[in-house]
Design a protein around this motif. Structure first.
Motif, PDB file in Angstrom:
ATOM      1  N   LYS A 113      34.193  43.739  41.721  1.00  0.00           N
ATOM      2  CA  LYS A 113      33.913  42.536  40.930  1.00  0.00           C
ATOM      3  C   LYS A 113      34.115  42.839  39.438  1.00  0.00           C
ATOM      4  CE  LYS A 113      30.806  40.434  44.260  1.00  0.00           C
ATOM      5  NZ  LYS A 113      29.455  40.013  44.585  1.00  0.00           N
ATOM      6  N   ALA A 114      33.780  44.080  39.047  1.00  0.00           N
ATOM      7  CA  ALA A 114      33.942  44.470  37.639  1.00  0.00           C
ATOM      8  C   ALA A 114      35.424  44.481  37.250  1.00  0.00           C
ATOM      9  CB  ALA A 114      33.315  45.837  37.404  1.00  0.00           C
ATOM     10  N   HIS A 115      36.292  44.968  38.150  1.00  0.00           N
ATOM     11  CA  HIS A 115      37.731  44.915  37.848  1.00  0.00           C
ATOM     12  C   HIS A 115      38.132  43.480  37.524  1.00  0.00           C
ATOM     13  CE1 HIS A 115      39.634  48.797  38.229  1.00  0.00           C
ATOM     14  NE2 HIS A 115      39.067  49.060  39.397  1.00  0.00           N
ATOM     15  N   ILE A 116      37.637  42.518  38.323  1.00  0.00           N
ATOM     16  CA  ILE A 116      37.994  41.107  38.119  1.00  0.00           C
ATOM     17  C   ILE A 116      37.449  40.612  36.779  1.00  0.00           C
ATOM     18  CG2 ILE A 116      37.605  38.755  38.993  1.00  0.00           C
ATOM     19  CD1 ILE A 116      37.543  40.059  41.856  1.00  0.00           C
ATOM     20  N   LEU A 117      36.201  40.974  36.487  1.00  0.00           N
ATOM     21  CA  LEU A 117      35.556  40.465  35.269  1.00  0.00           C
ATOM     22  C   LEU A 117      36.069  41.145  34.004  1.00  0.00           C
ATOM     23  CD1 LEU A 117      31.964  39.957  36.724  1.00  0.00           C
ATOM     24  CD2 LEU A 117      33.643  38.186  36.167  1.00  0.00           C
ATOM     25  N   SER A 118      36.893  42.193  34.163  1.00  0.00           N
ATOM     26  CA  SER A 118      37.481  42.862  32.991  1.00  0.00           C
ATOM     27  C   SER A 118      38.259  41.859  32.135  1.00  0.00           C
ATOM     28  CB  SER A 118      38.386  44.023  33.416  1.00  0.00           C
ATOM     29  OG  SER A 118      39.512  43.545  34.115  1.00  0.00           O
ATOM     30  N   HIS A 119      38.657  40.750  32.732  1.00  0.00           N
ATOM     31  CA  HIS A 119      39.397  39.724  31.976  1.00  0.00           C
ATOM     32  C   HIS A 119      38.549  39.039  30.911  1.00  0.00           C
ATOM     33  CE1 HIS A 119      43.211  39.855  34.031  1.00  0.00           C
ATOM     34  NE2 HIS A 119      42.543  40.098  35.144  1.00  0.00           N
ATOM     35  N   PHE A 120      37.242  39.258  30.955  1.00  0.00           N
ATOM     36  CA  PHE A 120      36.358  38.580  30.000  1.00  0.00           C
ATOM     37  C   PHE A 120      35.915  39.485  28.849  1.00  0.00           C
ATOM     38  CE2 PHE A 120      36.348  36.222  33.872  1.00  0.00           C
ATOM     39  CZ  PHE A 120      36.440  34.903  33.446  1.00  0.00           C
ATOM     40  N   ILE A 121      36.431  40.743  28.846  1.00  0.00           N
ATOM     41  CA  ILE A 121      36.130  41.654  27.727  1.00  0.00           C
ATOM     42  C   ILE A 121      36.841  41.102  26.484  1.00  0.00           C
ATOM     43  CG2 ILE A 121      36.443  43.996  26.817  1.00  0.00           C
ATOM     44  CD1 ILE A 121      36.632  44.914  29.836  1.00  0.00           C
ATOM     45  N   GLU A 122      36.091  40.969  25.422  1.00  0.00           N
ATOM     46  CA  GLU A 122      36.707  40.435  24.199  1.00  0.00           C
ATOM     47  C   GLU A 122      36.961  41.554  23.204  1.00  0.00           C
ATOM     48  OE1 GLU A 122      34.056  37.395  22.771  1.00  0.00           O
ATOM     49  OE2 GLU A 122      34.377  36.159  24.568  1.00  0.00           O
ATOM     50  N   ASP A 123      38.125  41.513  22.571  1.00  0.00           N
ATOM     51  CA  ASP A 123      38.374  42.420  21.448  1.00  0.00           C
ATOM     52  C   ASP A 123      39.145  41.665  20.378  1.00  0.00           C
ATOM     53  OD1 ASP A 123      41.022  42.458  22.302  1.00  0.00           O
ATOM     54  OD2 ASP A 123      40.828  44.387  23.312  1.00  0.00           O
TER      55      ASP A 123
END
Ligand code: KG4
Ligand code: ZN
Length: 339
Positions: A113-123
């Motif tokens: 699930k974390a791999h999927i949610l990596s799309h929400f990391i903001e930089d």
């Protein structure tokens, strides 16, 4: 007031710690374990020992790079599974004791699930993230799935591998060719100068949205075995073409099912994630197909494709907002519980 989440990832052979301020990345430190190279694969006992040696320095650097102290932390998120049990235990135990000492909550995170949610990391260069619901093709060393993501806490697997994962197909093909471990990046490098149409390998006929990669591995093995009978130098002479051809076949299998999933669900928000999403061929093909079908595609930055703790921290952040905390009696799991 900001929320600071420390993420810890120790499911396989990378020890990683990251700090997020809300969804914003502050640091993401990864210590790769080179000890496995000479064995041609990850040795679980050596991995857990290396995690033990690495975890404190890695967390220390992650906090320093984030320019905070441990007192600023709001919670600690850690990978609970799936993965190597001995390795997961190191991260889990560390998270529990560190959080207990600081008097802050712990948050258990599922690696996939974390791999999927990596799309929400903001930089600083993040422009957008997928809108719900979206489809995610998660392709890693141990898993290959198409997931319908309704929200950070509501995900449904709609396609899965019935045998090997895509990453395993890359790694096993590389091993057959005598390339170093992990083979995926090696195949990717070689494929850049090869002809993807040089050799043909059959694609499996699996019903629905499921995948299979074990037949491909066997046909690659038998093909090379036959060629080597008449030409001992066959692999050496055709390295780039072999890499390009096997890579193309793996990509075709993945993209065909992803396209089918998009058509069946009518969803046009399409993401890819996991170690294999670092593959330049897959990234290129996803963009090409997106253009053809009018998808909005989301491809993670390379540092968030392969295993990293920033993705654990962002998954933890979503759970933090829901006050979804774990107790000190929590234990890791090796097999996926994500159904
Ligand atoms: O997600 P990940 O880092 O770890 C797991 O959760 O398994 O994925 C590791 C997998 C390995 O099989 C590795 O060979 C593959 O991802 N991989 C690649 C590339 N980079 C990593 N496969 C193909 N091309 C790449 N560039
Ligand atoms: Zn992974």
């Amino acid at each position: 007031m900001s929320t600071f989440i420390l993420g810890i990832e120790s499911s396989c052979d990378d020890t990683s710690a990251a700090v997020l301020e809300n969804a914003q990345i502050r640091s993401n430190i990864i210590a790769n374990q080179i000890v496995h190279k000479s064995f041609g694969g990850v040795v679980p006992e050596l991995a857990s020992r290396a995690h033990q040696q690495n975890i404190i320095p890695v967390v220390d650097i992650a906090l320093k790079e984030a320019n905070i102290t441990k007192k600023h932390l709001s919670a600690i998120a850690f990978t609970r599974g799936p993965g190597l049990l001995g390795s997961l235990l190191v991260g889990t135990s560390f998270a529990k004791s560190f959080a207990l000492g600081l008097g802050i909550p712990i948050i258990e995170v599922d690696h996939l699930k974390a791999h999927i949610l990596s799309h929400f990391i903001e930089d600083e260069s993040t422009t957008n993230h997928p809108e719900f619901p979206f489809l995610c093709l998660t392709v890693s060393g141990g898993h290959t799935q198409i997931v319908r993501v309704n929200s950070p806490s509501d995900m449904q697997i709609i396609g899965n591998t019935i045998d090997d994962a895509a990453g395993e197909a890359f790694d096993k093909a590389a091993k057959i060719m005598g390339l170093p471990y992990p083979g995926g990046p090696e195949i990717d490098k070689l494929a850049k100068t090869g002809n993807p149409a040089a050799f043909h390998f059959p694609e499996p006929r699996i019903k629905g949205l499921n995948f299979s990669f074990s037949g491909l591995k066997t046909s690659f093995l038998y093909f090379l075995r036959d060629q080597l009978k008449t030409d001992q130098q066959f692999i050496e002479k055709h390295k780039a073409d072999l890499a390009a051809s096997i890579q193309q076949t793996i990509i075709n299998i993945l993209i065909n099912k992803l396209s089918m999933a998009a058509e069946q669900t009518g969803i046009k928000e399409i993401a890819i994630a996991g170690g294999v999403s670092a593959n330049s061929g897959l990234r290129g093909k996803t963009l090409e197909i997106a253009e053809k079908f009018g998808w909005n595609t989301y491809i993670p930055k390379l540092q968030y494709s392969t295993d990293n703790a920033a993705m654990i921290a962002i998954a933890g952040y979503f759970k933090y907002l829901d006050k979804d905390f774990a107790g000190q009696d929590i234990t890791p799991y090796s097999k996926s519980r994500f159904k």
